[in-house]
Write a protein that holds these residues in place. Structure first.
Motif, short mmCIF file in Angstrom:
data_model
loop_
_atom_site.label_atom_id
_atom_site.label_comp_id
_atom_site.label_asym_id
_atom_site.label_seq_id
_atom_site.Cartn_x
_atom_site.Cartn_y
_atom_site.Cartn_z
N CYS A 11 0.88 -1.07 -0.08
CA CYS A 11 -0.16 -0.05 0.11
C CYS A 11 0.83 1.32 -0.05
O CYS A 11 2.04 1.29 0.52
CB CYS A 11 -0.90 0.11 1.11
N SER A 13 0.16 3.92 1.80
CA SER A 13 0.49 4.24 3.14
C SER A 13 -0.55 3.30 4.03
O SER A 13 -1.35 2.64 3.43
CB SER A 13 0.11 5.53 3.36
N LYS A 14 -0.50 3.17 5.16
CA LYS A 14 -1.10 2.37 6.12
C LYS A 14 -2.41 2.89 6.86
O LYS A 14 -2.14 3.97 7.56
CB LYS A 14 -0.36 1.81 7.20
N CYS A 15 -3.67 2.57 6.53
CA CYS A 15 -4.61 3.33 7.04
C CYS A 15 -4.79 2.99 8.54
O CYS A 15 -4.28 1.86 8.71
CB CYS A 15 -5.99 2.72 6.06
N TYR A 17 -7.02 2.06 10.39
CA TYR A 17 -8.27 1.15 10.92
C TYR A 17 -7.61 -0.45 10.50
O TYR A 17 -8.25 -1.40 10.75
CB TYR A 17 -9.42 1.39 10.40
N CYS A 18 -6.69 -0.54 9.66
CA CYS A 18 -6.47 -1.87 8.85
C CYS A 18 -5.45 -2.61 9.52
O CYS A 18 -4.46 -2.39 9.95
CB CYS A 18 -6.07 -1.21 7.52
N SER A 22 -0.67 -5.90 4.71
CA SER A 22 -0.62 -4.89 3.83
C SER A 22 0.44 -3.77 4.51
O SER A 22 0.51 -3.38 5.86
CB SER A 22 -1.68 -3.90 3.45
N GLY A 59 -5.74 -7.20 -1.78
CA GLY A 59 -4.55 -6.77 -1.23
C GLY A 59 -4.98 -6.42 0.18
O GLY A 59 -5.98 -6.69 0.67
N GLY A 60 -4.28 -5.37 0.82
CA GLY A 60 -3.32 -4.59 -0.05
C GLY A 60 -3.84 -3.67 -1.05
O GLY A 60 -5.25 -3.67 -1.25
N THR A 61 -3.14 -3.22 -1.78
CA THR A 61 -3.56 -2.11 -3.10
C THR A 61 -2.86 -2.69 -4.25
O THR A 61 -1.90 -2.14 -4.84
CB THR A 61 -3.36 -0.85 -2.69
N ASN A 94 -7.46 1.37 -5.06
CA ASN A 94 -7.60 2.64 -4.29
C ASN A 94 -7.94 3.83 -5.50
O ASN A 94 -7.39 3.80 -6.32
CB ASN A 94 -6.47 3.27 -3.50
N ARG A 131 -6.73 7.79 5.17
CA ARG A 131 -6.86 7.49 3.48
C ARG A 131 -6.15 8.52 2.75
O ARG A 131 -6.02 9.59 3.02
CB ARG A 131 -8.24 7.59 3.12
S1 SF4 Z 1 -5.19 -2.59 2.46
FE1 SF4 Z 1 -6.69 -0.83 1.86
S2 SF4 Z 1 -7.45 -0.43 4.05
FE2 SF4 Z 1 -5.53 -1.45 4.37
S3 SF4 Z 1 -3.97 -0.29 4.55
FE3 SF4 Z 1 -3.67 -0.71 2.48
S4 SF4 Z 1 -5.32 0.83 1.74
FE4 SF4 Z 1 -5.77 0.92 3.72
#
Ligand code: SF4
Ligand SMILES: C[S@@+](CC[C@H](N)C(=O)[O-])C[C@H]1O[C@@H](n2cnc3c(N)ncnc32)[C@H](O)[C@@H]1O
Length: 364
Positions: A11, A13-15, A17-18, A22, A59-61, A94, A131
């Protein structure tokens, strides 16, 4: 028929809540990872001539990595497996990492379903959960997707964010509903070890309580169904004919193979998982591998079936040795019309989807 899942654990960056596998990683790690992933697919040697009817690149992204990696993954899968001509092939994305050129390449590779993580259309809310995108980028992504020829598009939304209510979410969905075929609406989970958990403890963010979110969820479900997005699983709503075949495979317990970091597989009642730490994955360690017992199969059938509109078949679990009619809690739920019985099929009454976790745990 067989499903294939490929995990892209990167990703931008790391959200906050996640808790998924990832990570923000340097290009060298990504290069090493994709080499290993392709080897994993090429060297896979379970004897199976099953035809693949769904592929999910998640993912991930996946949309944030160089498109050449997606190309290599798709050709490795095509070389290894027989793919149905009309297979459903999804990629997760994303909004900020999509552009027209990239989307056109995805289409050329045969990818025909796009799943975009929107979460909210409120820029303050998006910022607060870490985000990288904003509202405008969501609409741009949808415009590019249409232009590139995607007609099967999902948008993920989060319920239970700070300063959220039914009308705000409904308005967001209303703005998008004519551009997509599918919505996933997840109730935000505060996962252990996440920054969100810390923010909640320190009162830096105040989330609505679970009862309020369940009420919002119920109203949103009604709204979406009025707009002909049919609910086929607790969190998933689709226009007629656009249910996600790949996810349905998980809930029906069909065979699927997972490749990549932390990916899970189920094949003929054997479950296994890849490691979720890079070093272990590169050493081919399998932290979990198990031939399921009848008891486990029964529990899975009940648990997964009650989450979706297909329900489960009483006779199927009786054949596996469990007579659910002897379960007192089950009978109570039937008598209260919380579970619905139609012949041998048992389903959750859609009115109670919001509390289905409690229903399921009371039976198991
Ligand atoms: S997988 Fe999605 S929700 Fe989780 S950190 Fe990456 S972008 Fe954010
Ligand atoms: C793992 S992400 C992958 C897709 C993409 N990276 C994204 O974030 O949009 C898939 C979806 O999981 C959901 N999700 C992730 N963490 C969650 C959490 N703690 N609670 C509820 N849903 C969550 C988000 O809605 C997200 O869109």
């Amino acid at each position: 028929m067989l499903g294939i899942y490929v995990h892209i654990p990167f990703c931008e960056s790391k959200c906050n809540y996640c808790a998924f596998a990832s990570f923000v990683q340097k290009k060298e790690i990504q290069k090493k990872y994709f080499k290993f992933l392709i080897d994993e697919i090429n060297n896979f040697n379970l004897a199976s001539d099953s035809i693949v009817d769904s592929i999910f690149i998640g993912g991930g992204t996946p949309s944030c990595v160089d498109v050449c990696y997606i190309e290599t993954i798709m050709s490795a899968i095509k070389n290894k497996f027989k793919i149905l001509k009309d297979a459903e092939i999804t990629i997760e994305a994303n909004p900020n990492s999509l552009n027209l050129e990239k989307l056109k390449i995805y289409r050329k590779l045969g990818i025909n379903r796009l799943s975009i993580g929107v979460q909210s259309l409120n820029n303050n809310q998006l910022k607060k959960i870490g985000r990288m995108h904003n509202k405008k980028q969501v609409f741009d992504a949808l415009k590019f997707a249409k232009k590139a020829g995607f007609e099967n598009i999902n948008c993920d939304f989060l319920l239970g964010l700070e300063n959220s209510n039914y009308f705000k979410i409904k308005n967001m969905l209303r703005k998008i509903k004519n551009k997509v075929t599918h919505f996933s609406c997840y109730m935000l989970q505060v996962e252990n070890g996440t920054l969100l958990e810390k923010m909640c403890k320190e009162k830096k963010i105040v989330l609505p309580d679970e009862d309020k979110t369940v009420k919002i969820y119920e109203k949103i479900s009604n709204y979406l169904q009025k707009k002909k997005f049919f609910r086929y699983e607790i969190s998933n709503f689709a226009k007629e004919g656009y249910q996600c075949l790949h996810n349905i495979k998980y809930w029906r317990r069909d065979n699927y193979l997972g490749f990549g970091l932390s990916a899970h597989s189920l094949f003929n009642n054997k479950r296994w998982a890849n490691a979720s730490i890079f070093d272990d994955y590169f050493k081919n360690k399998k932290p979990y591998e198990e031939l399921l017992t009848n008891q486990q199969i029964i529990e899975e059938i009940i648990m997964l079936g009650l989450r979706c509109e297909i329900g489960f078949n009483k006779k199927q679990i009786l054949d596996l040795g469990y007579d659910i009619e002897k379960n007192e809690n089950f009978n109570n739920l039937i008598n209260k019309n919380i579970l619905i019985e139609k012949g041998d099929i048992i389903k959750t009454n859609p009115k109670y989807y919001g509390v289905s976790n409690y229903i399921i745990s009371s039976i198991l």
